[in-house]
Design an enzyme around this catalytic site. Structure first.
Site, PDB file in Angstrom:
ATOM      1  N   GLU A 150       0.611  -3.281   5.676  1.00  0.00           N
ATOM      2  CA  GLU A 150      -0.119  -2.091   5.227  1.00  0.00           C
ATOM      3  C   GLU A 150       0.673  -0.834   5.573  1.00  0.00           C
ATOM      4  OE1 GLU A 150      -4.455  -0.082   6.217  1.00  0.00           O
ATOM      5  OE2 GLU A 150      -4.354  -2.249   5.895  1.00  0.00           O
ATOM      6  N   SER A 176      -3.803  -0.308  11.331  1.00  0.00           N
ATOM      7  CA  SER A 176      -3.630  -1.700  10.925  1.00  0.00           C
ATOM      8  C   SER A 176      -2.239  -1.910  10.333  1.00  0.00           C
ATOM      9  CB  SER A 176      -4.690  -2.100   9.893  1.00  0.00           C
ATOM     10  OG  SER A 176      -5.984  -2.053  10.469  1.00  0.00           O
ATOM     11  N   ARG A 180      -6.645  -1.495  -0.609  1.00  0.00           N
ATOM     12  CA  ARG A 180      -5.580  -0.750   0.079  1.00  0.00           C
ATOM     13  C   ARG A 180      -4.397  -0.400  -0.832  1.00  0.00           C
ATOM     14  NH1 ARG A 180      -9.470  -0.686   2.559  1.00  0.00           N
ATOM     15  NH2 ARG A 180      -9.793  -1.191   4.762  1.00  0.00           N
TER      16      ARG A 180
END
Length: 310
Positions: free
Chosen positions: A300, A230, A181
């Site tokens: 995130e 998320s 990520r």
């Protein structure tokens, strides 16, 4: 030079280049999946390389703060907005082209749409992209992923415009520093296009995998309510949702923000919620998980604008 002066000087430079297409006090909430946040002091939808050059000149000359947004699916914009320039790639950067088993596409191309292009050409390897509601440019920068796959698995080359040099160049994906990520692409860089290498596949199988991904999203995620996807990255060897749930996080609310009952790594903005509500809820969930498991959950979601610490 103070903040207001930087904005005014940048506006003067940009208006000479793009005229009335530069917008002031532009609302950002409708451009994000949370539907929260205040306006951008300056906003420009980029339509050409000349626009990018004008942005580079303005930012370099004035040091005005700048942020690039795509589909806004992993952003939380401050209630005060962003005191600088917000840039978004326009329709000119939403395109796709095939070359054998590779697809090249513009940075504004939605990743689910690019997955559909791959299906149309009977190319496999990007099925997971149908479950990621982000632009290609944003997906590249954050190395987006779903269903055990991530974009770096198929990326071959990236076209990036760098503000400092005011130039566009292609770089191999191997030089982008991809990890879970994240990437090491420069902060002052705009992903304007990318190339993915795929493989021939059976269209029936490709379609089935895409349908499975869509159905999984419908079954497990609160798609009908404003959220950012998320909120936290999964820590090594575990899942953020499990940790939040086990720490009692599903019971938490702050103002109009609450943890989703459907998926503990999602937060919902109910009517009347503020960005500050969400930000404080993020901190509260982090505290719960840290106290229970000694694990620091890393967000995130990207914060745009000023948020109070704590």
């Amino acid at each position: 030079m103070d903040e207001a002066t930087r904005v005014e000087d940048a506006a003067a430079l940009l208006e000479r280049a793009v005229g009335s297409r530069l917008r002031r006090a532009f609302p950002l909430a409708p451009l994000t999946s949370f539907r929260l946040g205040g306006p951008a002091a300056l906003y420009l939808e980029v339509t050409s390389p000349a626009d990018l050059a004008a942005v580079a000149e303005a930012v370099t000359a004035t040091a005005v703060p700048m942020v690039v947004i795509g589909k806004g699916s992993n952003l939380l914009v401050s209630d005060d907005g962003f005191p600088g320039l917000v840039v978004r790639l326009g329709r000119a950067y939403r395109w796709a082209a095939r070359d054998g088993t590779a697809l090249t596409a513009g940075g504004a191309m939605p990743l689910p749409a690019l997955a559909g292009v791959a299906l149309a050409h009977e190319l496999a390897g990007l099925e997971f992209g149908v479950a990621i509601p982000a632009s290609l440019g944003g997906s590249v920068r954050m190395n987006a992923g779903a269903h055990g796959h991530s974009l770096d698995e198929v990326l071959e080359h990236i076209e990036i415009f760098t503000l400092a040099e005011a130039t566009t160049r292609w770089i191999p994906a191997s030089e982008a520093g991809f990890a879970y990520r994240t990437s090491l692409l420069p902060d002052g860089g705009i992903v304007t296009a990318a190339r993915v290498g795929l493989r021939p596949g059976d269209p029936t199988t490709i379609r089935e995998l895409m349908d499975e991904a869509r159905e999984w999203r419908r079954r497990t995620q609160p798609l009908a309510e404003p959220n950012c996807g998320s909120v936290f990255k999964n820590p090594p060897g575990d899942h953020a949702a499990r940790l939040v749930d086990a720490a009692g996080g599903k019971d938490l609310t702050v103002g109009g923000a609450r943890v989703s009952e459907k998926h503990a790594n999602f937060m919902i903005a109910t009517p009347g919620a503020s960005a500050d509500d969400v930000h404080r809820l993020i901190g509260l969930v982090q505290d719960r998980v840290r106290d229970r498991f000694g694990i620091d959950l890393e967000p995130e979601v990207h914060l745009v604008g000023h948020f109070d610490a704590g």
